[in-house]
Write a protein that holds these residues in place. Sequence first.
Motif, PDB file in Angstrom:
ATOM      1  N   ASN A  43       0.818  -1.219   0.000  1.00 39.76           N
ATOM      2  CA  ASN A  43       0.000   0.000   0.000  1.00 39.76           C
ATOM      3  C   ASN A  43       0.849   1.265   0.000  1.00 39.76           C
ATOM      4  O   ASN A  43       0.578   2.208  -0.765  1.00 39.76           O
ATOM      5  CB  ASN A  43      -0.936   0.001   1.212  1.00 39.76           C
TER       6      ASN A  43
ATOM      7  N   TYR B  52      -4.959   6.719  -9.962  1.00 40.03           N
ATOM      8  CA  TYR B  52      -5.913   6.474  -8.878  1.00 40.03           C
ATOM      9  C   TYR B  52      -6.859   5.332  -9.225  1.00 40.03           C
ATOM     10  O   TYR B  52      -7.155   4.473  -8.388  1.00 40.03           O
ATOM     11  CB  TYR B  52      -6.715   7.744  -8.584  1.00 40.03           C
ATOM     12  N   ASN B  53      -7.335   5.299 -10.467  1.00 39.24           N
ATOM     13  CA  ASN B  53      -8.325   4.291 -10.847  1.00 39.24           C
ATOM     14  C   ASN B  53      -7.730   2.931 -11.177  1.00 39.24           C
ATOM     15  O   ASN B  53      -8.372   1.905 -10.947  1.00 39.24           O
ATOM     16  CB  ASN B  53      -9.133   4.790 -12.057  1.00 39.24           C
TER      17      ASN B  53
ATOM     18  N   SER C 215      -4.879   0.062  -4.920  1.00 36.92           N
ATOM     19  CA  SER C 215      -5.856  -0.890  -4.398  1.00 36.92           C
ATOM     20  C   SER C 215      -6.883  -0.119  -3.573  1.00 36.92           C
ATOM     21  O   SER C 215      -6.707   1.070  -3.282  1.00 36.92           O
ATOM     22  CB  SER C 215      -5.154  -1.922  -3.519  1.00 36.92           C
ATOM     23  N   GLN C 216      -7.950  -0.806  -3.165  1.00 38.74           N
ATOM     24  CA  GLN C 216      -8.986  -0.138  -2.398  1.00 38.74           C
ATOM     25  C   GLN C 216      -8.445   0.381  -1.070  1.00 38.74           C
ATOM     26  O   GLN C 216      -8.770   1.481  -0.629  1.00 38.74           O
ATOM     27  CB  GLN C 216     -10.164  -1.094  -2.139  1.00 38.74           C
ATOM     28  N   SER C 217      -7.585  -0.417  -0.440  1.00 36.65           N
ATOM     29  CA  SER C 217      -7.010   0.014   0.834  1.00 36.65           C
ATOM     30  C   SER C 217      -6.067   1.200   0.645  1.00 36.65           C
ATOM     31  O   SER C 217      -6.001   2.097   1.487  1.00 36.65           O
ATOM     32  CB  SER C 217      -6.266  -1.148   1.505  1.00 36.65           C
TER      33      SER C 217
ATOM     34  N   LYS D 248      -6.378   3.443  -1.752  1.00 36.00           N
ATOM     35  CA  LYS D 248      -7.260   4.589  -2.009  1.00 36.00           C
ATOM     36  C   LYS D 248      -7.761   5.180  -0.694  1.00 36.00           C
ATOM     37  O   LYS D 248      -7.841   6.401  -0.525  1.00 36.00           O
ATOM     38  CB  LYS D 248      -8.435   4.164  -2.888  1.00 36.00           C
ATOM     39  N   THR D 249      -8.107   4.294   0.220  1.00 34.52           N
ATOM     40  CA  THR D 249      -8.557   4.754   1.533  1.00 34.52           C
ATOM     41  C   THR D 249      -7.437   5.501   2.246  1.00 34.52           C
ATOM     42  O   THR D 249      -7.666   6.527   2.896  1.00 34.52           O
ATOM     43  CB  THR D 249      -9.004   3.552   2.393  1.00 34.52           C
TER      44      THR D 249
ATOM     45  N   LYS E 280      -7.180   8.996   0.776  1.00 30.93           N
ATOM     46  CA  LYS E 280      -8.270   9.849   1.258  1.00 30.93           C
ATOM     47  C   LYS E 280      -8.032  10.296   2.691  1.00 30.93           C
ATOM     48  O   LYS E 280      -8.205  11.479   3.023  1.00 30.93           O
ATOM     49  CB  LYS E 280      -9.595   9.085   1.165  1.00 30.93           C
TER      50      LYS E 280
END
Length: 505
Positions: A308, A483-484, A488-490, A492-493, A496
Motif C-alpha cells: 500500500n 488512482y483508478n 488498491s482499495q485500501s 485509495k482509503t 483519502k
Amino acid sequence: MEESNKRIAKNTAYLYIRMLASMLVSLYTTRVVLQALGVSDYGIYNVVGGFVAMFGFFNSVLQSGTRRFITLHLGKGDLKLLRETFTTSMYTHTVISIVVLILAETIGLWFLNYKLVIPVDRLAAANIVYQFSIASTVLTIMQTPYIAVVTAHEKFDIYAYMSIFDVVMKLVIVFLLIYLPGDKLVLYAALTMGINLAGILIYRIYCHRKYSECVFSLKRNKGVFRSMLHFSAWTALGHLSSILSNHGQNIVLNLFFGTLLNAARGLSDTITWLVKQFIFSFMTAANPQLVKFHGAGNREGFTNLIFNISQYTLFLFSVIAIPVFLEIDFVLRIWLETVPQYTALFIKAVLLISLISFSNNMIDQGIVAIGRVKESCIYVTPIYLTVLPLSYLLFRLGLHPASCYAATALASLLGFFANLYLLSKHNAFPAMKYLRNIFLKNTLLSLVAFIPPFVVQRFMEESWLRLFIVCGLSLLSTIAIMYNFSLSQSAKTLVKNKLKSILAR
C-alpha cells in the motif's frame, strides 16, 4: 495514546514547516547565487563541497549508533549512563573529526590541486573554499551528539526554529553576496560557514542549558562504545556506497568535463531534492509500523503495508514528476538567467532513476524491520559500489556526460532485485507479485498518463499558457489513471485519509 498522537501531529507540523521553508528559500537563493557566482564558480563550489562531504563518511560509522543509544538510555531514565553515553560519543566524534582533518589536509589537498579540473586562475579561490568546507565538516561531525540529544527528547520544534534561522540567514547571505565587494566565491563560502558555526553554537548553548546529560567528563564507557560501533558498522557500509555513487560521480564528471558540468549536476540535485521531499515526508510514518507488524508476527499486515505505501508513493511521485519532466526546460529558463548545459537532461535522468528507488524504498525498510541489514549490505552494497568505476569507464570510452546516470539506473535496478530476493527469502514476501503489481504496473501507467500532456505539448509553442495547460493536464491525467488503475482499495482509503489529515492540520 491521545497525548502521543498530539505529539506526533505537532512534530509532523514542525517538520512540514521546516521542509516548506527550506524548499522556498532554496529555489530563490539558488537562482541568485548562480547569478552572483557565475556558472563556473558555482560548479567549483559544488565539486569542492561534494569532495569534502565524502570525508564525512567516517562520521557515519558511529552516527546512527550515537542517536540510537542516547535515545535508548534516555528511555531507561539512567542519568549516569546517559551522561557516559554522551561523553563517549563526544570522544569518538572528536577523534573522527581529527582523522577527517588529517586526511583532508593531506590526500584531499593533493587531489584538489593536482587532479580536479579547476581553471588555473580560480585555483587559489578553490583552495580557500576547500578550507572553509573542511572547517564546516569538522564542526558538523563534532555536533552529532548534540543533535542526537535533541532528537532523543523529540524536540522537533527546535528544528523548525533553526530552519527559520537558516532561512533568514540564507537570505542575508544573498543580500550580502550582491552588495559586498570581493571574490564572490570566497565570500559565499565564508558566509555559509559562518551560518553553520552560528547554528552549531545555538544548538550547543540550548543543549547545555536544557539537558543535564550534556556534560563532558573524562569518564568513558567502553561497553557503550563497542555497542555503538557494532550497531553502526553495517549502516556505515551502506552510507559509503551512497557517498561514492553521488559525490564520487560529481568528481568523475569534473575530471572529464570540468566545472560547468558540476554546476549542471548541482542544480539538478537541487530540483530533484525538492521533488523527493514531498514523497519522503509521507513515507516516514510507515517505517515503525513495519517493525511492529514483524514483531507481532503479522506477516499479512507487514506485506499489505509495503504494497500500500509503495503504491501510494509511486502515485504521488508520478503526480509530481510528470509535469516536471515535461516542462523543466521552460521552468529552468524562467527560474535561472543562465542555465548550464545538460541541467534539464540530468534532472530528467534522476527522475527516471527515482521511479526505481521509490519502488525499492519500502522493500529496503522491510529488510531493516526483519533485522537483515548485514545480509543486505553484503549483497546490495557491492552493487552500488560499481557505480563509480562504471561511470569512469563510460567516460573513458567517450560517452555522453549523462551516461553516468545509466550506471546509477542499472545499479539501482539490480539492488532493487537483490532486496526483493532477500525479503522473499527471509519473510516469504511475494516478490514476483510486487514486481508485477507495483513496479511494472505503475511504470506502465505512468507512461500512459504521460501521453495526453505530451501530445498537447507537441502542438503548442513554448509559453506560460502551455506551461499551465500541460501541468494541469498532467495532473488530471496522472491522478485519473493512477488512482483508478494503480491503487488498491485500501491504498485509495489511505490516500483519502491522508488528504483529510492534511486539510485538517
